[in-house]
Design a protein around this motif. Sequence first.
Motif, PDB file in Angstrom:
ATOM      1  N   LEU A 210      42.515  32.120  50.896  1.00  0.00           N
ATOM      2  CA  LEU A 210      41.930  31.865  49.639  1.00  0.00           C
ATOM      3  C   LEU A 210      43.144  31.973  48.517  1.00  0.00           C
ATOM      4  O   LEU A 210      42.878  31.503  47.415  1.00  0.00           O
ATOM      5  CB  LEU A 210      40.841  32.670  49.120  1.00  0.00           C
ATOM      6  CG  LEU A 210      39.413  32.257  49.882  1.00  0.00           C
ATOM      7  CD1 LEU A 210      38.424  33.352  49.472  1.00  0.00           C
ATOM      8  CD2 LEU A 210      39.029  30.943  49.261  1.00  0.00           C
ATOM      9  N   ARG A 211      44.133  32.747  48.810  1.00  0.00           N
ATOM     10  CA  ARG A 211      45.252  33.203  47.823  1.00  0.00           C
ATOM     11  C   ARG A 211      45.728  31.658  46.777  1.00  0.00           C
ATOM     12  O   ARG A 211      45.935  31.831  45.757  1.00  0.00           O
ATOM     13  CB  ARG A 211      46.211  33.886  48.432  1.00  0.00           C
ATOM     14  CG  ARG A 211      47.175  33.083  49.439  1.00  0.00           C
ATOM     15  CD  ARG A 211      48.240  34.165  49.841  1.00  0.00           C
ATOM     16  NE  ARG A 211      49.064  33.481  51.062  1.00  0.00           N
ATOM     17  CZ  ARG A 211      49.869  33.895  51.797  1.00  0.00           C
ATOM     18  NH1 ARG A 211      50.004  35.278  51.809  1.00  0.00           N
ATOM     19  NH2 ARG A 211      50.735  33.561  52.908  1.00  0.00           N
ATOM     20  N   GLY A 212      45.748  30.802  47.594  1.00  0.00           N
ATOM     21  CA  GLY A 212      46.184  29.597  46.835  1.00  0.00           C
ATOM     22  C   GLY A 212      45.269  29.143  45.658  1.00  0.00           C
ATOM     23  O   GLY A 212      45.733  28.942  44.482  1.00  0.00           O
ATOM     24  N   ILE A 213      44.145  29.054  46.227  1.00  0.00           N
ATOM     25  CA  ILE A 213      42.909  28.762  45.403  1.00  0.00           C
ATOM     26  C   ILE A 213      42.921  29.667  44.429  1.00  0.00           C
ATOM     27  O   ILE A 213      42.855  29.356  43.068  1.00  0.00           O
ATOM     28  CB  ILE A 213      41.536  28.378  45.960  1.00  0.00           C
ATOM     29  CG1 ILE A 213      41.912  27.312  46.987  1.00  0.00           C
ATOM     30  CG2 ILE A 213      40.622  28.107  44.938  1.00  0.00           C
ATOM     31  CD1 ILE A 213      40.822  27.107  47.960  1.00  0.00           C
ATOM     32  N   LEU A 214      42.920  31.043  44.670  1.00  0.00           N
ATOM     33  CA  LEU A 214      42.773  32.019  43.718  1.00  0.00           C
ATOM     34  C   LEU A 214      43.855  32.073  42.645  1.00  0.00           C
ATOM     35  O   LEU A 214      43.867  32.220  41.298  1.00  0.00           O
ATOM     36  CB  LEU A 214      42.693  33.403  44.338  1.00  0.00           C
ATOM     37  CG  LEU A 214      41.280  33.843  45.276  1.00  0.00           C
ATOM     38  CD1 LEU A 214      41.458  35.053  45.839  1.00  0.00           C
ATOM     39  CD2 LEU A 214      40.180  33.503  44.427  1.00  0.00           C
ATOM     40  N   ALA A 215      45.161  31.813  43.181  1.00  0.00           N
ATOM     41  CA  ALA A 215      46.318  31.808  42.133  1.00  0.00           C
ATOM     42  C   ALA A 215      46.114  30.523  41.127  1.00  0.00           C
ATOM     43  O   ALA A 215      46.355  30.830  40.038  1.00  0.00           O
ATOM     44  CB  ALA A 215      47.748  31.683  42.873  1.00  0.00           C
ATOM     45  N   GLU A 224      43.970  27.655  29.788  1.00  0.00           N
ATOM     46  CA  GLU A 224      42.614  27.386  29.099  1.00  0.00           C
ATOM     47  C   GLU A 224      42.286  28.560  28.075  1.00  0.00           C
ATOM     48  O   GLU A 224      41.647  28.085  27.041  1.00  0.00           O
ATOM     49  CB  GLU A 224      41.525  27.231  30.285  1.00  0.00           C
ATOM     50  CG  GLU A 224      41.864  25.878  30.926  1.00  0.00           C
ATOM     51  CD  GLU A 224      41.856  24.566  30.300  1.00  0.00           C
ATOM     52  OE1 GLU A 224      41.780  24.560  28.977  1.00  0.00           O
ATOM     53  OE2 GLU A 224      42.451  23.565  30.904  1.00  0.00           O
ATOM     54  N   GLY A 225      42.551  29.703  28.632  1.00  0.00           N
ATOM     55  CA  GLY A 225      42.174  30.867  27.386  1.00  0.00           C
ATOM     56  C   GLY A 225      42.922  30.757  26.204  1.00  0.00           C
ATOM     57  O   GLY A 225      42.497  30.914  25.346  1.00  0.00           O
ATOM     58  N   ILE A 226      44.406  30.421  26.513  1.00  0.00           N
ATOM     59  CA  ILE A 226      45.069  30.172  25.286  1.00  0.00           C
ATOM     60  C   ILE A 226      44.570  29.098  24.529  1.00  0.00           C
ATOM     61  O   ILE A 226      44.469  29.318  23.372  1.00  0.00           O
ATOM     62  CB  ILE A 226      46.492  30.024  25.835  1.00  0.00           C
ATOM     63  CG1 ILE A 226      47.218  31.122  26.615  1.00  0.00           C
ATOM     64  CG2 ILE A 226      47.297  29.502  24.671  1.00  0.00           C
ATOM     65  CD1 ILE A 226      48.430  30.858  27.021  1.00  0.00           C
ATOM     66  N   SER A 339      36.452  36.783  39.988  1.00  0.00           N
ATOM     67  CA  SER A 339      37.398  37.832  39.216  1.00  0.00           C
ATOM     68  C   SER A 339      38.600  37.063  38.706  1.00  0.00           C
ATOM     69  O   SER A 339      39.224  37.497  37.761  1.00  0.00           O
ATOM     70  CB  SER A 339      37.648  38.749  40.269  1.00  0.00           C
ATOM     71  OG  SER A 339      36.412  39.496  40.681  1.00  0.00           O
ATOM     72  N   ALA A 340      39.356  36.301  39.741  1.00  0.00           N
ATOM     73  CA  ALA A 340      40.630  35.689  39.221  1.00  0.00           C
ATOM     74  C   ALA A 340      40.300  34.663  37.968  1.00  0.00           C
ATOM     75  O   ALA A 340      41.234  34.819  37.016  1.00  0.00           O
ATOM     76  CB  ALA A 340      40.818  34.632  40.302  1.00  0.00           C
ATOM     77  N   ASP A 341      39.196  34.059  37.976  1.00  0.00           N
ATOM     78  CA  ASP A 341      39.079  33.241  36.643  1.00  0.00           C
ATOM     79  C   ASP A 341      38.758  34.198  35.524  1.00  0.00           C
ATOM     80  O   ASP A 341      39.274  33.602  34.217  1.00  0.00           O
ATOM     81  CB  ASP A 341      37.723  32.407  36.951  1.00  0.00           C
ATOM     82  CG  ASP A 341      37.436  31.473  35.536  1.00  0.00           C
ATOM     83  OD1 ASP A 341      38.212  30.482  35.349  1.00  0.00           O
ATOM     84  OD2 ASP A 341      36.090  31.792  35.088  1.00  0.00           O
ATOM     85  N   GLY A 344      42.099  35.625  34.467  1.00  0.00           N
ATOM     86  CA  GLY A 344      42.988  34.741  33.702  1.00  0.00           C
ATOM     87  C   GLY A 344      42.607  34.241  32.256  1.00  0.00           C
ATOM     88  O   GLY A 344      43.637  34.155  31.375  1.00  0.00           O
ATOM     89  N   SER A 345      41.388  34.008  32.161  1.00  0.00           N
ATOM     90  CA  SER A 345      40.706  33.947  30.742  1.00  0.00           C
ATOM     91  C   SER A 345      41.038  34.995  29.799  1.00  0.00           C
ATOM     92  O   SER A 345      41.523  34.828  28.694  1.00  0.00           O
ATOM     93  CB  SER A 345      39.202  33.659  30.754  1.00  0.00           C
ATOM     94  OG  SER A 345      39.015  32.666  31.636  1.00  0.00           O
ATOM     95  N   ALA A 346      40.912  36.195  30.234  1.00  0.00           N
ATOM     96  CA  ALA A 346      41.156  37.537  29.511  1.00  0.00           C
ATOM     97  C   ALA A 346      42.572  37.548  28.966  1.00  0.00           C
ATOM     98  O   ALA A 346      43.095  37.646  27.917  1.00  0.00           O
ATOM     99  CB  ALA A 346      40.795  38.591  30.052  1.00  0.00           C
ATOM    100  N   ALA A 347      43.518  37.268  29.891  1.00  0.00           N
ATOM    101  CA  ALA A 347      44.869  37.400  30.001  1.00  0.00           C
ATOM    102  C   ALA A 347      45.503  36.304  28.768  1.00  0.00           C
ATOM    103  O   ALA A 347      46.076  36.264  28.001  1.00  0.00           O
ATOM    104  CB  ALA A 347      45.642  37.242  30.859  1.00  0.00           C
ATOM    105  N   GLY A 348      44.812  35.003  28.967  1.00  0.00           N
ATOM    106  CA  GLY A 348      44.879  33.987  28.143  1.00  0.00           C
ATOM    107  C   GLY A 348      44.597  34.155  26.654  1.00  0.00           C
ATOM    108  O   GLY A 348      45.454  33.853  25.582  1.00  0.00           O
TER     109      GLY A 348
END
Length: 516
Positions: A210-215, A224-226, A339-341, A344-348
Motif C-alpha cells: 500500500l505504500r505507493g497509494i499511501l504516499a 489540497e490542504g494548502i 491516517s495518511a489523508d 497530509g491535510s493537517a500538514a498542508g
Amino acid sequence: MQGAAGFFSGPVELLEFVLPLAAAQVLGATPAQTGALLAVQFLVSLLTRPVAGVHVDRAGSERGTLLLAAAGAGCGALSFVLYTAATTLPPAFAAAGLGGLGGAYFWVAIRAHIASRIGSGDDRFAALMESESSGAWIAFLTGIPLFQIAGASAMFLTCAASCLVAGVLLAFTALTGTDRLTGTARLTGTDRLVARPFTQVEARSLLRSLRGILALTGVVAFAEGIVSLLLILHLIERLGFDLGAIALVYLPGAIVLSIAPRPLHRLVRRVPPHRILLLGLGCSAVFAAALVTRPGPVSLAVLWILSALCFSLLVPLLERLVAEVSGEHAGRGFGWYQSADLLGSAAGALAAGLLFGAGLWEVATIGAGLLLVVSGILGRRSLRSFAAVAETSELTLATPHSAGGPPPDRTPSEHHEHGKGLTSAMKRTATTLAVHVGIYLLAQVVFAFLGASWPWEVITGNTTPATILTWNSEGTQVQRWIGSVSRIWTIVVLVDILWSGYRMIVPKDKSDRTEE
C-alpha cells in the motif's frame, strides 16, 4: 448504509466549519485554545484509525463491522451532546476527543464494509462519496441559519440527533439484515470479512503493497490542504466574507460532489487508473494555479466546482485501489489510508497558514499546483500495476453463473422484476428522491416562517419564477442569506428530479442493476 453516511458526515463537516466561532462565542476561547480543540480531535482521530482498522478486521463479519460503525456514530452523537452542555474548556476537550474517536471507527468500518462487497459493483465508493457530500451541504444549508438564529446549542443538539439517526440505521441493518430506508436486504450472509490471525510479517507485507497509494494520498492531501485553507483565508481576509457567504461560495462545489462521482465513474470505468490520476491531478493543479490571480467570489465558486470534479474522480479511485490491495484486511488498509489523508491535510493547512502569514500567496498556490503535477507524474508509475482494477467489476459481471440460481447479489424477486414493473434500483432512486424532496419541503416551511422562502413568495404572488436566478437583496442579513439559499436549493431539487427521472426511465447497464 449510504443514508447513515450522509447523516453522520453532515454534522462532522459542519463542526469543522463553525467550531472556531462557536468556541469563541460560548466558551470565550482564545484562538490558541480553539486551535488546541481542533488539534485534539485531529490527533485522536489520526492515532485511533489504525487501531479501528485492527478491530474492524477482528470483527470478522459484516454484522460486526456495521455494529462498530454504529458505535462510532454513537460516540459522535455523545460528542455533540457534550459540546451542547460545555460552558468551560475541559468538557469541550472531552467532546473533541470523543468526536475524533467516533469518526475514526465510523469511517474505517463503513469503508471496510463496502470493500467486503466490492465484487458486486464497482461504484460503491463513488456512491459513498455522493452520500457524504449530500449530507455535508444539507447540514450547511440548515445548520448555519440555525446557528445564526437559535445559537450554538440548538445546532449541536441537531447534529447529535443526526449522528444518532446514523447509528440507529446501521444497528438496524446489522441486526435485521435490512436497510431501514429502502427495505432491501443488505447482508448476504457470505462475508469476505473473515477474522483470522494476522502476523507482523503479513502486516509489513500489506503496508509495503500500500505504500505507493499511501504516499500519493498524503502528498495530494498536503497540496489540497494548502489550497483549501488559502481559499478560506482569501474569502475572509481579502474579500471580507462572513460565515454564511463563505458557505455559499462552497455550496455549488458541494452539490457537484453529491451528484458527480457515480456518473463520472461510469464514464471512465474502462480507463486505466494512472490516466484517471493524471486527469484529476492535472485539473486540480489548474485550480491551484488559478488562485494566483486572487479571483472574485463567482470565479471562486466556478473554480471550486472544477476542484469538486477532480475529487469525484480521485477519491473513489484511491479507495477502490486500497480495497483491492487490502483484500480481507480492508480495516487495516483503510485505517492507514485515512491516517495518511489526515496527516497530509493537517500538514498542508499548517504550511498554508505560515505562507499566507508571510505574504507568500503566489509561492503557496504555484507550489501546490506543481506538487499536484509532480504527484500525478510519479504516481502514474506506481498505479500502472493496477490497470486491471478499472475492469474488475465488468469481468465479474460478465462471468457466467451456475444454472442453479440467480447471481449472488441479485435476489430472485429482483431478477423477476427486471422484465416488468419497477426494479429494486428504480425503487431506491425513487426513495432517495422522496427523502431529498421531503427535506427540501420541510426546510421551505421553516424558511417561510422566517419570511425568506422563494417558493412561498412565488405561490403568494410576491415574486415571479424568473427571479430564481437572482440574488436575494431584501430584508435583514439573515433573511437575505436564507432567501438566496432557498433559490439555490430549489434549483438543486429541480435538477435532482430530472436526473432521478432519467435514471428511472433510461435502461441501465448490468452493473447499475446490482444491489448497492
